[in-house]
Write a protein that holds these residues in place. Structure first.
Motif, PDB file in Angstrom:
ATOM      1  N   GLY A 136       0.834  -1.188   0.000  1.00  0.00           N
ATOM      2  CA  GLY A 136       0.000   0.000   0.000  1.00  0.00           C
ATOM      3  C   GLY A 136       0.871   1.240   0.000  1.00  0.00           C
ATOM      4  N   ALA A 137       0.255   2.377   0.339  1.00  0.00           N
ATOM      5  CA  ALA A 137       0.990   3.642   0.311  1.00  0.00           C
ATOM      6  C   ALA A 137       2.154   3.642   1.296  1.00  0.00           C
ATOM      7  CB  ALA A 137       0.032   4.791   0.619  1.00  0.00           C
ATOM      8  N   GLN A 138       1.929   3.055   2.495  1.00  0.00           N
ATOM      9  CA  GLN A 138       2.981   3.042   3.515  1.00  0.00           C
ATOM     10  C   GLN A 138       4.188   2.225   3.043  1.00  0.00           C
ATOM     11  OE1 GLN A 138       1.878   5.476   5.500  1.00  0.00           O
ATOM     12  NE2 GLN A 138       1.745   4.397   7.453  1.00  0.00           N
TER      13      GLN A 138
ATOM     14  N   GLU B 245       6.414   3.887   0.497  1.00  0.00           N
ATOM     15  CA  GLU B 245       7.319   4.917   1.022  1.00  0.00           C
ATOM     16  C   GLU B 245       8.621   4.314   1.542  1.00  0.00           C
ATOM     17  OE1 GLU B 245       6.013   8.088   3.602  1.00  0.00           O
ATOM     18  OE2 GLU B 245       3.929   7.613   3.126  1.00  0.00           O
ATOM     19  N   ILE B 246       8.526   3.133   2.139  1.00  0.00           N
ATOM     20  CA  ILE B 246       9.674   2.533   2.834  1.00  0.00           C
ATOM     21  C   ILE B 246      10.362   1.474   1.977  1.00  0.00           C
ATOM     22  CG2 ILE B 246      10.291   1.071   4.804  1.00  0.00           C
ATOM     23  CD1 ILE B 246       9.892   4.052   5.475  1.00  0.00           C
ATOM     24  N   LEU B 247       9.572   0.647   1.312  1.00  0.00           N
ATOM     25  CA  LEU B 247      10.147  -0.448   0.519  1.00  0.00           C
ATOM     26  C   LEU B 247      10.325   0.012  -0.928  1.00  0.00           C
ATOM     27  CD1 LEU B 247       8.124  -3.304   2.195  1.00  0.00           C
ATOM     28  CD2 LEU B 247      10.582  -2.923   2.395  1.00  0.00           C
ATOM     29  N   THR B 248      11.177   0.998  -1.097  1.00  0.00           N
ATOM     30  CA  THR B 248      11.493   1.500  -2.440  1.00  0.00           C
ATOM     31  C   THR B 248      12.404   0.486  -3.136  1.00  0.00           C
ATOM     32  OG1 THR B 248      13.448   2.642  -1.619  1.00  0.00           O
ATOM     33  CG2 THR B 248      11.370   3.888  -1.627  1.00  0.00           C
TER      34      THR B 248
ATOM     35  N   ILE C  46       6.223  -1.433   9.577  1.00  0.00           N
ATOM     36  CA  ILE C  46       6.329  -0.442   8.490  1.00  0.00           C
ATOM     37  C   ILE C  46       6.047   0.961   9.016  1.00  0.00           C
ATOM     38  CG2 ILE C  46       5.349   0.314   6.291  1.00  0.00           C
ATOM     39  CD1 ILE C  46       7.153  -2.123   6.023  1.00  0.00           C
ATOM     40  N   ASP C  47       4.992   1.108   9.817  1.00  0.00           N
ATOM     41  CA  ASP C  47       4.687   2.419  10.405  1.00  0.00           C
ATOM     42  C   ASP C  47       5.868   2.924  11.228  1.00  0.00           C
ATOM     43  OD1 ASP C  47       2.190   2.589   9.311  1.00  0.00           O
ATOM     44  OD2 ASP C  47       1.098   2.123  11.152  1.00  0.00           O
ATOM     45  N   GLY C  48       6.519   2.008  11.960  1.00  0.00           N
ATOM     46  CA  GLY C  48       7.655   2.407  12.783  1.00  0.00           C
ATOM     47  C   GLY C  48       8.777   3.011  11.961  1.00  0.00           C
ATOM     48  N   GLN C  49       9.039   2.439  10.801  1.00  0.00           N
ATOM     49  CA  GLN C  49      10.079   2.997   9.927  1.00  0.00           C
ATOM     50  C   GLN C  49       9.682   4.390   9.430  1.00  0.00           C
ATOM     51  OE1 GLN C  49      13.070   1.898   9.312  1.00  0.00           O
ATOM     52  NE2 GLN C  49      13.015  -0.236   9.993  1.00  0.00           N
TER      53      GLN C  49
END
Length: 532
Positions: free
Chosen positions: A17-19, A22-25, A129-132
């Motif tokens: 999803g969107a989150q 952002e992190i798993l580019t 994921i939110d934590g990152q």
């Protein structure tokens, strides 16, 4: 993207999803894939070595200092050095990587916030994921949070220094696989925090700083050293850019502190007395030794001989090498009742005065409400000095293996056993429901304190220990008390909260891991199967 192979090696079991995007580019995934490919096999071998060495202890061999590394312990050398913004660490606060917690912790009257992906976080995919994202936003200074009532939280101008605690070597990240096996969770946490934050951290005069948990040997520390050096080389960074503080929270590791510092000397800045996990490890490591069974958890305090020896040896070892010796966690939380709160603050003050007098450079709290009290203790002890690296404890007699393994005084009581059941059951229920940091009976419980509660009972059953009222601890007694304490918890919480929770699942899990013939190594491993 579900079960999609991003490259030849890594596969993700959750949709992006969107989150996640952002992190798993693609660039972050490429780096994570390199780490997994290069370091997973060796990590698996290290875990196999743990099992082999535990079998030797189970068979009667007690842990001891290593004769082969005598030269490392007995020659003079120092760690590479400590960055300026880590020189003063007199009070550190710890907590999970949840958004409001991150803001409040960074704003507290402390020097450092240890943002935790480990014992105080239930590692659901969403929380990880939110934590990152939360840490990235904190590093960039853009983090804010608005609660349901409209209250807005944001960073103060001079927040605490951020250190990220990654998950332990034993933990998998089941949502990401490498060659069809879950990747090491610690590599996942490290790779993403480093990748997204190294540039911004260095630009503001800080750096990528980590806490390393659950280490059991110098070889495991050396593995992290290889991960750090490879990462620095890959990103063309000077050696020693990445800095780590390693928790001495396992019994095997206390006999290898010099070796751990030596093999991480380019990257390490200190060791920490992770006291609650250390007590858990004492039980787990010596589980087959009937003469080393601990009493009620409430009796196992830092003035017990084996824990006092551990604290003093850590300080002496670290300061000789130019490394910090950090104190342990104050698990108390403030009370709204003034009389009760005064008692809490007095207990915390006495605990921290002991640490400061021993020579610790700083210590941990679990709640911002304790920060002022603890800061005052260390301010008095340190004065204008940023730390106590000058306290070398050279007058101490050598600390022996016998002192570190000394049996613990105290009674085993039915009240203590019942308290262990209530704490462990409520913590397990919270953990499998997605909350890894739980206030229970005036203490901030995390996985380590719950582990003490359930492994104590397992060990009492295993060795047929007797309570002070004459009852022999058996599986049948445990099951009877478990059934009774479930009803107590239901009365305390009320029917609505109890019925909305997952207490039946928690009770089944607790019963299984407390009565199985082989001790389950970590409750978080079977618990992890029960979270999304």
């Amino acid at each position: 993207m579900t079960q999609s192979t991003v490259n030849a090696e890594l596969a993700f079991k959750q949709p992006f999803g969107a989150q996640e995007k952002e992190i798993l580019t693609p660039e972050a995934i490429a780096f994570l894939s390199e780490l997994a490919t290069r370091f997973t096999a060796k990590r698996n071998a290290l875990l196999a070595t743990r099992t082999m060495e535990q079998r030797q202890i189970d068979a009667g061999t007690l842990p001891n200092f290593i004769s082969e590394t005598y030269s490392i312990r007995n020659r003079e050398w120092k760690i590479r050095g400590i960055p300026l913004d880590l020189q003063n660490r007199r009070v550190e606060i710890t907590g999970p990587v949840e958004r409001k917690m991150v803001i409040n912790a960074l704003n507290a009257n402390v020097n450092v916030f240890m943002a935790d992906f480990e014992d105080s976080l239930s590692p659901t995919w969403e929380k990880v994921i939110d934590g990152q994202i939360n840490l990235r936003d904190a590093v960039n200074g853009t983090i804010s949070y608005t609660n349901e009532a409209g209250k807005r939280y944001q960073l103060n101008p001079n927040p605490a220094v951020l250190i990220c605690r990654v998950r332990g070597l034993h933990l998998p990240e089941k949502h990401v696989t490498w060659r069809d096996e879950p990747i090491p969770a610690g590599l996942f946490d490290f790779a993403l925090y480093f990748f997204h934050n190294v540039k911004a951290l260095r630009q503001k005069g800080s750096g990528p700083y980590f806490y390393l948990p659950k280490t059991q040997s110098w070889q495991e520390a050396a593995w992290w050293g290889e991960v750090f050096s490879f990462t620095e080389d890959r990103f063309s960074l000077p050696r020693g850019t990445i800095k780590a503080t390693l928790l001495i929270e396992t019994l095997p590791a206390v006999f290898q502190m010099d070796e751990i510092l030596f093999h991480l000397r380019d990257h390490i800045v200190g060791l920490n007395c992770g006291r609650w996990d250390y007590i858990f490890s004492y039980i787990k490591t010596l589980k087959n030794h009937p003469d080393r069974v601990l009493p009620d958890r409430q009796s196992v305090t830092m003035d017990q001989a084996f824990l006092d020896a551990y604290s003093r040896l850590l300080i002496k070892t670290c300061h000789r090498r130019g490394a910090f010796a950090m104190g342990g966690m104050a698990a108390f939380i403030p009370s709204k009742d003034p009389e009760r709160n005064a008692q809490v603050l007095q207990k915390v003050k006495a605990d921290k005065e002991r640490e400061a007098a021993n020579g610790h450079d700083g210590t941990w709290v679990a709640h911002p409400g304790l920060a002022d009290t603890v800061m005052a203790v260390f301010d008095r002890a340190l004065g204008e000095k940023p730390n106590q690296l000058d306290v070398l404890r050279e007058e101490d007699a050598p600390i022996t293996a016998a002192q570190l393994l000394e049996p613990c005084r105290g009674a085993r009581t039915e009240a203590g056993m019942r308290a262990n059941i209530r704490v462990a059951l409520q913590y397990i229920e919270a953990w499998i429901s997605g909350n890894g940091c739980v206030p229970i009976y005036g203490l901030m419980e995390d996985a380590a304190t719950a582990e003490i509660s359930r492994t104590s009972i397992w060990q009492w059953i295993r060795h047929e220990k007797t309570l002070d009222n004459g009852q022999v601890v058996t599986q049948a007694l445990f099951r009877d008390l478990l059934a009774e304490e479930i009803r107590v918890i239901q009365e305390e919480l009320g029917d609505q909260r109890f019925c909305q929770g997952r207490f039946d699942e928690a009770a089944r899990l607790m019963e299984r891991i407390t009565t199985e013939p082989e001790l389950v190594e970590f409750l978080t491993l079977p618990g992890y199967r029960l979270i999304p």
